[in-house]
Write an enzyme that holds these catalytic residues in place. Structure first.
Site, PDB file in Angstrom:
ATOM      1  N   GLY A  92       0.784  -1.230   0.000  1.00  0.00           N
ATOM      2  CA  GLY A  92       0.000   0.000   0.000  1.00  0.00           C
ATOM      3  C   GLY A  92       0.813   1.276   0.000  1.00  0.00           C
ATOM      4  N   GLU A  93       2.137   1.191   0.167  1.00  0.00           N
ATOM      5  CA  GLU A  93       2.973   2.383   0.100  1.00  0.00           C
ATOM      6  C   GLU A  93       2.924   2.983  -1.302  1.00  0.00           C
ATOM      7  OE1 GLU A  93       6.956   1.701   1.342  1.00  0.00           O
ATOM      8  OE2 GLU A  93       6.394   0.972   3.341  1.00  0.00           O
TER       9      GLU A  93
ATOM     10  N   GLN B  82     -13.935  18.882   9.538  1.00  0.00           N
ATOM     11  CA  GLN B  82     -13.394  18.774  10.902  1.00  0.00           C
ATOM     12  C   GLN B  82     -12.518  20.002  11.177  1.00  0.00           C
ATOM     13  OE1 GLN B  82     -12.007  14.803  12.087  1.00  0.00           O
ATOM     14  NE2 GLN B  82     -12.766  14.020  10.127  1.00  0.00           N
TER      15      GLN B  82
ATOM     16  N   ASP C 131     -29.253  25.340   5.922  1.00  0.00           N
ATOM     17  CA  ASP C 131     -29.013  25.410   7.366  1.00  0.00           C
ATOM     18  C   ASP C 131     -28.465  26.792   7.703  1.00  0.00           C
ATOM     19  OD1 ASP C 131     -26.154  25.414   6.906  1.00  0.00           O
ATOM     20  OD2 ASP C 131     -26.245  23.249   6.720  1.00  0.00           O
TER      21      ASP C 131
ATOM     22  N   LYS D  18     -32.037  23.325  10.582  1.00  0.00           N
ATOM     23  CA  LYS D  18     -31.949  21.893  10.879  1.00  0.00           C
ATOM     24  C   LYS D  18     -31.290  21.698  12.236  1.00  0.00           C
ATOM     25  CE  LYS D  18     -27.504  21.019   8.577  1.00  0.00           C
ATOM     26  NZ  LYS D  18     -26.815  20.318   7.490  1.00  0.00           N
TER      27      LYS D  18
ATOM     28  N   ASP E 167     -22.800  15.089   0.391  1.00  0.00           N
ATOM     29  CA  ASP E 167     -22.120  13.837   0.724  1.00  0.00           C
ATOM     30  C   ASP E 167     -23.085  12.670   0.547  1.00  0.00           C
ATOM     31  OD1 ASP E 167     -20.471  11.865   1.633  1.00  0.00           O
ATOM     32  OD2 ASP E 167     -20.073  12.749   3.580  1.00  0.00           O
TER      33      ASP E 167
ATOM     34  N   GLY F 251     -26.323  12.951   0.808  1.00  0.00           N
ATOM     35  CA  GLY F 251     -27.554  13.475   0.218  1.00  0.00           C
ATOM     36  C   GLY F 251     -28.728  13.563   1.161  1.00  0.00           C
ATOM     37  N   GLY F 252     -28.598  13.055   2.389  1.00  0.00           N
ATOM     38  CA  GLY F 252     -29.735  13.045   3.295  1.00  0.00           C
ATOM     39  C   GLY F 252     -30.240  14.423   3.655  1.00  0.00           C
TER      40      GLY F 252
END
Length: 325
Positions: free
Chosen positions: A46-47, A105, A178, A201, A233, A235-236
């Site tokens: 994986g490197e 984040q 929002d 929201k 993301d 969609g919710g």
């Protein structure tokens, strides 16, 4: 006379990772350059290995990478490319990340959490980046995380002009999904000359990607509503917001979002929703299995190319957005 006088000219080079080669090719075409030949592959464990196929000594290098899934792999690849440019004596390195990784984040919601987007900025700086360029950061404060110049590009003019050409502006209402998007929606409202509505929201901080309650402020009955956001993301949120607008009498609902992450059930949700059209950009690759009838994808490549050229020519990037960037 002491010393040596240099006679060379500035040189721009564009380097691309493997995440979104189509966007890199478009940007290179807009700039009138060829991508630097690059060898990049994964070892069995994986490197990641990267090497440039030509000299970049003394060059003004721009490293373009889109941070789609698997996001950690593409982030690491971009960091390695920046490090390789530093060790190859590039004069200046600009990280071009159309979709900034870990942007959500950007602060601590609860104790014992990391501020991951700050860590990403620190890693870019440590790797050797002199400058950062991104499109529609999740929050403007991320600009302050990077210790150096940050070019915050703005996709709103591109998206708003498209939406404005498709609807009757006298019947248009701009809707913020929002409280955090009110400033963005207000800018859309000014550009399109449309009134503003807000959907409030309530989200449980312990449960990601789920919204609890919607409350609508503003007049939407019988009007064409355009929901504006920076990303979609799962969609919710946006589907629930669209349904709330329809339940309150909206004639039709359009959605405009810069970054189409489209994770998990997003495509199915959006396809089966009351949304008439979803307008987005190609900051992230949207493969065939993520396409659906309501989706319209606009190219961000001309904007990226103009900004890269402005940085290379020591021009103003802010002037590209009427001083609003």
């Amino acid at each position: 006379m002491t010393g040596i006088k240099a006679t060379g000219q500035k040189r721009l080079v564009l380097v691309s990772g493997r995440a979104h080669p189509e966007l890199a090719a478009e940007v290179a075409e807009e700039l009138g350059v060829e991508l630097v030949p690059t060898s990049a592959y994964d070892f069995a464990n994986g490197e990641i290995y990267v090497r440039f196929g030509e000299s970049v000594r003394g060059a003004d290098a721009f490293v373009l990478q889109s941070h789609c899934a698997p996001i950690n792999q593409w982030l690491m690849e971009q960091l390695l490319m920046v490090d390789a440019l530093k060790r190859a004596s590039a004069k200046r390195t600009t990280v071009v990340a159309p979709f900034y990784p870990y942007a959500r984040q950007d602060k601590k919601h609860r104790g014992r959490e990391p501020i991951s987007s700050r860590l990403v900025s620190d890693m870019f700086k440590t790797a050797g980046a002199d400058r950062l360029m991104s499109v529609d950061l999740h929050t403007a404060q991320i600009q302050g995380f990077f210790d150096g110049p940050v070019d915050h590009l703005w996709a709103m003019p591109l998206l708003a002009d498209h939406v404005g050409s498709r609807v009757d502006r006298s019947q248009l209402t701009v809707v913020s999904p929002d409280a955090g998007r009110v400033r963005l929606a207000d800018q859309w409202s000014d550009r399109l000359g449309a009134p503003l509505a807000i959907i409030h929201k309530r989200r449980d901080p312990a449960v990601p990607n789920q919204v609890k309650v919607h409350e609508l402020v503003g007049e939407v009955e019988g009007r064409t509503c355009v929901l504006v956001d920076d990303m979609i993301d799962t969609g919710g949120t946006i589907v629930q917001a669209a349904q709330a607008l329809v339940d309150n009498g909206a004639a039709q609902v359009l959605v405009a979002a810069t970054h189409a992450v489209l994770s998990g059930p997003a495509v199915e949700r959006l396809r089966d929703s009351p949304i008439t059209e979803l307008v987005t950009t190609n900051t992230l690759p949207i493969d065939g299995d993520k396409r659906f009838p309501q989706l319209t994808v606009l190219s961000i490549a001309p904007l990226l190319a103009r900004a890269i050229r402005a940085v290379f020519d020591e021009g103003s990037v802010t002037s590209l957005f009427d001083g609003n960037s």
